[in-house]
Write a protein that holds these residues in place. Structure first.
Motif, PDB file in Angstrom:
ATOM      1  N   PRO A   2       0.827  -1.215   0.000  1.00  0.00           N
ATOM      2  CA  PRO A   2       0.000   0.000   0.000  1.00  0.00           C
ATOM      3  C   PRO A   2       0.856   1.259   0.000  1.00  0.00           C
ATOM      4  CG  PRO A   2      -0.102  -1.082   2.131  1.00  0.00           C
ATOM      5  CD  PRO A   2       0.690  -1.972   1.227  1.00  0.00           C
ATOM      6  N   LYS A   3       0.333   2.272  -0.637  1.00  0.00           N
ATOM      7  CA  LYS A   3       1.038   3.560  -0.723  1.00  0.00           C
ATOM      8  C   LYS A   3       0.705   4.403   0.502  1.00  0.00           C
ATOM      9  CE  LYS A   3       1.911   7.175  -4.012  1.00  0.00           C
ATOM     10  NZ  LYS A   3       1.544   7.780  -5.289  1.00  0.00           N
ATOM     11  N   SER A   4       1.743   5.056   1.077  1.00  0.00           N
ATOM     12  CA  SER A   4       1.515   5.863   2.267  1.00  0.00           C
ATOM     13  C   SER A   4       0.874   7.197   1.889  1.00  0.00           C
ATOM     14  CB  SER A   4       2.819   6.117   3.004  1.00  0.00           C
ATOM     15  OG  SER A   4       3.679   6.858   2.188  1.00  0.00           O
ATOM     16  N   LYS A   5       0.170   7.734   2.848  1.00  0.00           N
ATOM     17  CA  LYS A   5      -0.487   9.022   2.616  1.00  0.00           C
ATOM     18  C   LYS A   5       0.539  10.141   2.699  1.00  0.00           C
ATOM     19  CE  LYS A   5      -4.917   7.687   4.530  1.00  0.00           C
ATOM     20  NZ  LYS A   5      -5.931   7.990   5.535  1.00  0.00           N
ATOM     21  N   VAL A   6       0.385  11.137   1.856  1.00  0.00           N
ATOM     22  CA  VAL A   6       1.271  12.298   1.862  1.00  0.00           C
ATOM     23  C   VAL A   6       0.617  13.377   2.706  1.00  0.00           C
ATOM     24  CG1 VAL A   6       2.388  14.039   0.439  1.00  0.00           C
ATOM     25  CG2 VAL A   6       2.126  11.710  -0.418  1.00  0.00           C
ATOM     26  N   ARG A   7       1.364  13.820   3.716  1.00  0.00           N
ATOM     27  CA  ARG A   7       0.828  14.874   4.578  1.00  0.00           C
ATOM     28  C   ARG A   7       1.206  16.231   4.026  1.00  0.00           C
ATOM     29  NH1 ARG A   7       3.275  13.506  10.115  1.00  0.00           N
ATOM     30  NH2 ARG A   7       4.628  12.158   8.928  1.00  0.00           N
ATOM     31  N   LYS A   8       0.295  17.125   4.011  1.00  0.00           N
ATOM     32  CA  LYS A   8       0.571  18.489   3.553  1.00  0.00           C
ATOM     33  C   LYS A   8       0.954  19.334   4.758  1.00  0.00           C
ATOM     34  CE  LYS A   8      -2.493  18.402  -0.380  1.00  0.00           C
ATOM     35  NZ  LYS A   8      -3.628  19.020  -1.051  1.00  0.00           N
TER      36      LYS A   8
END
Length: 88
Positions: A2-8
């Motif tokens: 799974p791809k990790s979420k990118v935090r803004k």
């Protein structure tokens, strides 16, 4: 996998209430006498060292100073060089 979420990240802005603008005086050019004194110190230090090497044994007070002649000559030149930092 799974791809990790990118935090803004939030864009940082400096608080405006903590900094007050300071006005800087516009500095004009140095007085011509300042330049003459600055160059005079450097040349006097150089002349002191040259005279020390060439005729120290013929001049009584320079003979008594001994190695302090180097300190005097270099101190005069360093004063002139330090004055260049204030020259505009």
């Amino acid at each position: 996998m799974p791809k990790s979420k990118v935090r803004k990240k939030a864009v940082y802005t400096a608080p405006t209430d903590r900094r007050t603008p300071v006005k800087v005086k516009a500095a004009g050019p140095s007085h011509p006498v300042y330049v003459v004194v600055m160059l005079g110190f450097m040349l006097l230090g150089l002349a002191w060292l040259v005279v020390n090497y060439l005729a120290a044994e013929k001049i009584p007070f320079m003979l008594e100073l001994g190695a302090w002649n180097f300190a005097i000559g270099f101190a005069l030149m360093i004063i002139g060089l330090l004055m260049t930092m204030r020259w505009r």
